[in-house]
Design a protein around this motif. Structure first.
Motif, mmCIF file in Angstrom:
data_model
loop_
_atom_site.group_PDB
_atom_site.id
_atom_site.type_symbol
_atom_site.label_atom_id
_atom_site.label_comp_id
_atom_site.label_asym_id
_atom_site.label_seq_id
_atom_site.Cartn_x
_atom_site.Cartn_y
_atom_site.Cartn_z
ATOM 1 N N UNK A 60 0.771 -1.358 0.146
ATOM 2 C CA UNK A 60 -0.106 0.206 0.097
ATOM 3 C C UNK A 60 0.923 1.225 -0.294
ATOM 4 N N UNK A 61 2.249 1.292 1.213
ATOM 5 C CA UNK A 61 2.648 2.563 0.967
ATOM 6 C C UNK A 61 3.950 2.023 1.385
ATOM 7 N N UNK A 62 4.949 1.390 0.585
ATOM 8 C CA UNK A 62 6.350 1.689 1.078
ATOM 9 C C UNK A 62 7.223 1.955 1.611
ATOM 10 N N UNK A 63 7.196 3.210 1.498
ATOM 11 C CA UNK A 63 7.418 5.230 1.402
ATOM 12 C C UNK A 63 7.476 5.030 3.086
ATOM 13 N N UNK A 64 5.618 5.171 3.133
ATOM 14 C CA UNK A 64 4.891 5.901 4.729
ATOM 15 C C UNK A 64 5.910 4.625 5.477
ATOM 16 N N UNK A 65 5.998 2.930 5.474
ATOM 17 C CA UNK A 65 6.518 2.485 6.050
ATOM 18 C C UNK A 65 7.894 2.414 6.581
ATOM 19 N N UNK A 66 8.606 2.658 5.432
ATOM 20 C CA UNK A 66 10.340 2.947 5.330
ATOM 21 C C UNK A 66 10.975 4.086 6.097
ATOM 22 N N UNK A 67 9.842 5.205 6.485
ATOM 23 C CA UNK A 67 10.098 6.540 6.922
ATOM 24 C C UNK A 67 9.553 6.123 8.567
ATOM 25 N N UNK A 68 8.148 5.490 8.859
ATOM 26 C CA UNK A 68 8.505 5.064 10.071
ATOM 27 C C UNK A 68 9.037 3.913 10.757
ATOM 28 N N UNK A 69 9.755 3.788 9.995
ATOM 29 C CA UNK A 69 11.128 2.769 10.552
ATOM 30 C C UNK A 69 12.354 3.262 10.738
ATOM 31 N N UNK A 70 12.961 4.154 9.974
ATOM 32 C CA UNK A 70 13.458 5.203 9.464
ATOM 33 C C UNK A 70 13.143 6.211 11.204
ATOM 34 N N UNK A 71 12.397 6.394 11.583
ATOM 35 C CA UNK A 71 12.097 7.936 12.609
ATOM 36 C C UNK A 71 12.131 6.400 14.016
ATOM 37 N N UNK A 72 11.835 5.444 13.868
ATOM 38 C CA UNK A 72 11.438 4.957 14.905
ATOM 39 C C UNK A 72 12.825 4.608 15.182
ATOM 40 N N UNK A 73 13.616 4.131 14.460
ATOM 41 C CA UNK A 73 15.233 3.501 14.264
ATOM 42 C C UNK A 73 16.280 4.577 14.341
ATOM 43 N N UNK A 74 15.813 5.958 14.600
ATOM 44 C CA UNK A 74 17.191 6.995 14.335
ATOM 45 C C UNK A 74 17.060 7.201 15.904
ATOM 46 N N UNK A 75 18.434 7.734 15.889
ATOM 47 C CA UNK A 75 18.856 8.136 17.135
ATOM 48 C C UNK A 75 17.932 9.001 17.999
ATOM 49 N N UNK A 76 17.643 9.341 19.539
ATOM 50 C CA UNK A 76 17.311 10.228 20.112
ATOM 51 C C UNK A 76 18.531 11.586 20.044
ATOM 52 N N UNK A 77 17.506 12.639 20.119
ATOM 53 C CA UNK A 77 18.203 14.251 19.759
ATOM 54 C C UNK A 77 18.762 14.619 19.044
ATOM 55 N N UNK A 78 19.415 16.260 18.780
ATOM 56 C CA UNK A 78 18.881 16.447 17.331
ATOM 57 C C UNK A 78 20.593 16.392 16.444
ATOM 58 N N UNK A 79 21.715 15.333 17.580
ATOM 59 C CA UNK A 79 22.601 15.242 16.672
ATOM 60 C C UNK A 79 22.466 13.849 15.781
ATOM 61 N N UNK A 80 21.212 13.513 16.002
ATOM 62 C CA UNK A 80 21.854 12.030 15.045
ATOM 63 C C UNK A 80 22.122 12.249 13.811
ATOM 64 N N UNK A 81 22.277 11.310 12.810
ATOM 65 C CA UNK A 81 22.651 10.809 11.139
ATOM 66 C C UNK A 81 21.919 12.243 10.185
ATOM 67 N N UNK A 82 20.918 12.246 10.571
ATOM 68 C CA UNK A 82 20.267 12.421 9.802
ATOM 69 C C UNK A 82 20.444 14.318 9.312
ATOM 70 N N UNK A 83 20.655 14.936 10.995
ATOM 71 C CA UNK A 83 21.040 16.224 11.350
ATOM 72 C C UNK A 83 22.895 16.814 10.774
ATOM 73 N N UNK A 84 23.819 15.505 11.020
ATOM 74 C CA UNK A 84 24.691 15.896 10.578
ATOM 75 C C UNK A 84 24.837 15.904 9.060
ATOM 76 N N UNK A 85 23.571 15.367 7.935
ATOM 77 C CA UNK A 85 24.049 15.637 6.925
ATOM 78 C C UNK A 85 23.834 17.364 6.439
#
Length: 114
Positions: A60-85
């Motif tokens: 039904x929506x692989x992008x939404x599930x992938x995004x939810x998994x990414x949010x669930x597994x992302x390190x807590x706090x503003x210094x995670x890998x996403x914000x380092x990009x």
């Protein structure tokens, strides 16, 4: 862990509401243009996932599930890998995910043929 628990409670809640009341979903973009919008199907994906149909939810929506998994597994706090990009890198990644999601949807609903 708290983030994952909150996401699970939200998914179960949405699934329960849809199962009992089937409120439907407003789709103004699809009503105006015909093609579904990016991430259209996210509610269906989570409802299917929570009710024990993960393959159907991923379809039904692989992008939404992938995004939810990414949010669930992302390190807590503003210094995670996403914000380092770099901001441009984040924008490209999000743009690519949304474009891929829209292409998936257009093929799934028969607007585009592969």
């Amino acid at each position: 862990m708290l983030r994952v628990a909150a996401m699970a409670v939200a998914a179960v809640g949405v699934s329960w509401i849809h199962r009992l009341h089937d409120p439907g979903v407003l789709r103004p973009w699809r009503a105006l243009t015909g093609p579904p919008r990016p991430l259209c199907g996210g509610t269906a994906a989570f409802t299917d996932l929570v009710t024990g149909r993960p393959a159907r939810g991923a379809q039904a929506d692989p992008a939404a599930l992938t995004g939810a998994i990414a949010v669930a597994l992302a390190p807590p706090g503003p210094w995670g890998r996403w914000w380092a990009l770099q901001p441009k890198t984040r924008a490209r990644m999000l743009g690519t995910a949304l474009a891929g999601s829209e292409l998936w949807r257009l093929v799934r609903f028969g607007v585009l043929r592969v």
